[in-house]
Design a protein around this motif. Structure first.
Motif, PDB file in Angstrom:
ATOM      1  N   MET A 114      -7.158   2.938  -5.633  1.00  0.00           N
ATOM      2  CA  MET A 114      -6.182   4.014  -5.745  1.00  0.00           C
ATOM      3  C   MET A 114      -6.916   5.323  -6.023  1.00  0.00           C
ATOM      4  SD  MET A 114      -3.403   2.003  -8.122  1.00  0.00           S
ATOM      5  CE  MET A 114      -2.306   3.393  -8.307  1.00  0.00           C
ATOM      6  N   PRO A 115      -6.307   6.447  -5.708  1.00  0.00           N
ATOM      7  CA  PRO A 115      -6.948   7.727  -6.018  1.00  0.00           C
ATOM      8  C   PRO A 115      -7.110   7.900  -7.528  1.00  0.00           C
ATOM      9  CG  PRO A 115      -4.705   8.075  -5.229  1.00  0.00           C
ATOM     10  CD  PRO A 115      -5.008   6.616  -5.074  1.00  0.00           C
ATOM     11  N   LEU A 116      -8.163   8.575  -7.921  1.00  0.00           N
ATOM     12  CA  LEU A 116      -8.424   8.783  -9.345  1.00  0.00           C
ATOM     13  C   LEU A 116      -7.778  10.084  -9.814  1.00  0.00           C
ATOM     14  CD1 LEU A 116     -12.168   7.699  -9.449  1.00  0.00           C
ATOM     15  CD2 LEU A 116     -10.177   6.392 -10.152  1.00  0.00           C
ATOM     16  N   ASP A 117      -6.463  10.163  -9.698  1.00  0.00           N
ATOM     17  CA  ASP A 117      -5.759  11.365 -10.125  1.00  0.00           C
ATOM     18  C   ASP A 117      -4.822  11.037 -11.289  1.00  0.00           C
ATOM     19  OD1 ASP A 117      -3.751   9.941  -8.902  1.00  0.00           O
ATOM     20  OD2 ASP A 117      -3.414  11.372  -7.301  1.00  0.00           O
ATOM     21  N   GLU A 138       0.029   5.029   0.808  1.00  0.00           N
ATOM     22  CA  GLU A 138      -0.371   5.514  -0.503  1.00  0.00           C
ATOM     23  C   GLU A 138      -0.943   4.414  -1.385  1.00  0.00           C
ATOM     24  OE1 GLU A 138       2.801   7.662  -2.349  1.00  0.00           O
ATOM     25  OE2 GLU A 138       3.302   8.731  -0.513  1.00  0.00           O
ATOM     26  N   ARG A 142      -7.986   4.842 -15.428  1.00  0.00           N
ATOM     27  CA  ARG A 142      -8.814   5.408 -14.355  1.00  0.00           C
ATOM     28  C   ARG A 142      -9.773   4.378 -13.755  1.00  0.00           C
ATOM     29  NH1 ARG A 142      -7.991  10.860 -13.597  1.00  0.00           N
ATOM     30  NH2 ARG A 142      -6.962  11.881 -15.331  1.00  0.00           N
ATOM     31  N   SER A 165      -1.850   8.512 -10.549  1.00  0.00           N
ATOM     32  CA  SER A 165      -2.231   7.096 -10.542  1.00  0.00           C
ATOM     33  C   SER A 165      -2.480   6.589 -11.953  1.00  0.00           C
ATOM     34  CB  SER A 165      -3.482   6.889  -9.697  1.00  0.00           C
ATOM     35  OG  SER A 165      -3.238   7.224  -8.358  1.00  0.00           O
ATOM     36  N   ALA A 219      -9.729   2.770  -9.795  1.00  0.00           N
ATOM     37  CA  ALA A 219     -10.892   2.657  -8.913  1.00  0.00           C
ATOM     38  C   ALA A 219     -11.019   1.237  -8.366  1.00  0.00           C
ATOM     39  CB  ALA A 219     -12.158   3.061  -9.658  1.00  0.00           C
ATOM     40  N   SER A 237      -3.654   0.823  -1.205  1.00  0.00           N
ATOM     41  CA  SER A 237      -4.597   0.058  -0.392  1.00  0.00           C
ATOM     42  C   SER A 237      -4.067  -1.363  -0.173  1.00  0.00           C
ATOM     43  CB  SER A 237      -5.964  -0.004  -1.083  1.00  0.00           C
ATOM     44  OG  SER A 237      -5.900  -0.812  -2.240  1.00  0.00           O
TER      45      SER A 237
END
Length: 101
Positions: free
Chosen positions: A16-19, A78, A8, A22, A12, A80
């Motif tokens: 990337m999304p924190l889901d 999807e 996680r 990922s 960050a 960065s």
């Protein structure tokens, strides 16, 4: 190990999304890198030409895959630009060295 244990925070840093998706993707990436590193260490110790060539081919394939996935995810929006640049900057030198083996 950082990708496995700290997925996680790694997401960050990469933007990337924190889901969960990922986090699991980064963990799988970390496991693959760990397995490749162990295989390279074993090939280095064995000094068998066939094993060294196999590991070099596996590293090359993994780096090409990383670059292709990063490019696809960037193109789809999807991923960065920073994350794609980090993947490409890390994969390209490794790919070039593994192709020389």
């Amino acid at each position: 190990m950082a990708a496995i244990l700290g997925a996680r925070p790694g997401a960050a840093v990469l933007g990337m999304p924190l889901d969960r998706r990922s986090a699991w993707g980064l963990r799988l990436f970390g496991v693959r890198e760990l397995v490749l590193a162990l295989g390279l260490a074993r090939a280095y110790r064995s000094r068998e030409a066939g094993e060294v060539a196999l590991m070099a081919d596996l590293v090359s394939a993994s780096q090409l895959g990383d670059m292709a996935v990063a490019g696809t995810l960037l193109w789809r929006g999807e991923f960065s630009r920073r994350a794609a640049a980090l993947v490409w900057l890390g994969a390209l030198p490794t790919l070039l060295v593994s192709l020389r083996l």
